[in-house]
Enzyme design. Structure first.
Site, PDB file in Angstrom:
ATOM      1  N   LYS A 185       0.852  -1.188   0.000  1.00 42.02           N
ATOM      2  CA  LYS A 185       0.000   0.000   0.000  1.00 42.02           C
ATOM      3  C   LYS A 185       0.883   1.232   0.000  1.00 42.02           C
ATOM      4  O   LYS A 185       1.958   1.234   0.616  1.00 42.02           O
ATOM      5  CB  LYS A 185      -0.875   0.011   1.260  1.00 42.02           C
ATOM      6  N   VAL A 225     -20.507   8.021   1.828  1.00 38.52           N
ATOM      7  CA  VAL A 225     -21.165   7.747   0.543  1.00 38.52           C
ATOM      8  C   VAL A 225     -20.316   8.260  -0.615  1.00 38.52           C
ATOM      9  O   VAL A 225     -20.781   8.986  -1.479  1.00 38.52           O
ATOM     10  CB  VAL A 225     -22.614   8.297   0.505  1.00 38.52           C
TER      11      VAL A 225
END
Ligand code: NAD
Length: 347
Positions: free
Chosen positions: A80, A182
């Site tokens: 990562k 979201v």
């Protein structure tokens, strides 16, 4: 402090620090394991308050990628990257180019892609400096491109599997799902669930984003600090990690936690806490593998979009195997999944 002095150090093969004065880049690339193949995992662009937080994030996220890639059946290890965003320094093409050169310097041991704060257009800039990049825009029908929608699809299938198991419900119509965050994943998940007639409660630190999506899909928006304690059928963490703590787990009022965020459990003990509460928990790196399946197959040049979809459709079965084993062994799903992954990566 050396990387191995951090509590989250897990015999990572390498932790690399990159600095580019001209563009203002500060980045860390952690390679957890290359046992199964090149270490694949996205690049996060985030405004860490302290650089030690960035090191910890890179250590935790790269280990998660080893587990995720192994459990997804990909011939890839785990790594990562994190770029330490500085409000005074723009995310410029020069900064992304410097990051691309950093990836290239690792000679293919690490393969990058999008994560929080990085778009596919950013990856195009990175790809001008290195071929060890995935998540690039692709022609229709090919594997690859923005991993977000694929992650969202896998999470959607995983949420349905958890609802089947915990609530014995085959259909999502009327099932109440509360989504934290979201963005690419949480927003995509909300849209898929809305099509099925699920009841949605949405929250985002960007309150306008949650309100707009709730208005569009017919759900309700609540403040970000209220979402985890909503009385719902499913809590779906799709923002950042470490949100499941002793305190937040005690306050949960839902029988299922299934979402796309990486590293949801603050500590391994929190896996035991959620298990003790009888909550069906979907191990994050299993349910959110859709994106890496997409970009992994893109990088490896193995298979097309149909193959990606076929492999994403295997996520619910994998979760069910973990939940069955958890029921048999009376251990948390998180522990069962870790053991399966560790075996695959030879640890
Ligand atoms: P994103 O940046 O598109 O969306 C994240 C959203 O969460 C943003 O709207 C942000 O405002 C919101 N947010 C941040 N902190 C919050 C908080 N405390 N409460 C509520 N909302 C908050 O990122 P994404 O790509 O959707 O990723 C979301 C999570 O899923 C991350 O943990 C990421 O690592 C993980 N993940 C993403 C992918 C992918 O393919 N994009 C794959 C696997 C895992």
């Amino acid at each position: 402090m050396a990387p191995w002095d951090y509590p989250d150090f897990d015999e990572h093969e390498g932790v690399h620090f990159f600095r580019d004065a001209a563009s203002g880049l500060s980045a860390i690339i952690a390679i957890h394991s290359t046992h199964l193949g090149p270490a694949a995992g996205g690049c996060r662009y985030w405004g860490y308050v302290k650089s030690a937080e960035a090191v910890t994030d890179a250590l935790r996220l790269s280990r998660g990628m080893s587990y995720k890639n192994a459990m997804a059946g990909l011939p890839m290890g785990g790594g990562k990257a994190v770029i330490l965003a500085d409000p005074a320094v723009p995310k410029s093409p020069e900064l992304l180019a410097a990051f691309g050169r950093s990836v290239e310097a690792l000679g293919g041991r690490y393969v990058t892609a999008e994560d929080v704060g990085i778009s596919d257009a950013d990856m195009v800039e990175v790809s001008k400096q290195t071929k060890h990049v995935s998540g690039l825009p692709v022609a229709g029908g090919a594997a690859g491109g923005d991993p977000g929608p694929f992650t969202a699809h896998g999470v959607y299938l995983g949420v349905k599997a958890a609802v089947r198991r915990a609530l014995k419900r085959e259909e999502m119509a009327g099932v109440h799902v509360a989504i934290q965050g979201v963005g690419s994943v949480g927003g995509g998940l909300a849209r898929l669930l809305a099509k099925d007639g699920a009841k949605l409660t949405l929250a985002d630190v960007n309150a306008d984003r949650a309100k707009a999506l709730a208005a569009e899909l017919g759900g309700e928006a609540v403040p970000a600090d209220a979402i985890l304690t909503i009385e719902a059928d499913v809590i779906s963490p799709c923002a950042l990690g470490a949100i499941l703590t002793a305190e937040s787990i005690a306050a949960l009022r839902a029988p299922v936690v299934a979402g796309g965020a990486n590293n949801q459990l603050a500590t391994p003990d929190d896996g035991w806490r959620i298990h003790a509460r009888g909550i069906t928990y979907a191990p994050d790196y299993v349910i959110n593998a859709g994106g890496i399946i997409n970009v992994g197959l893109e990088y490896l040049g193995q298979g097309d979009r149909a193959e990606v979809e076929k492999r994403i459709a295997e996520i619910p079965g994998r979760l069910e195997t973990i939940w069955r084993e958890s029921a048999t062994s009376s251990e948390p799903a998180s522990i069962v999944a870790d053991r399966m992954a560790q075996k695959l990566i030879g640890r």
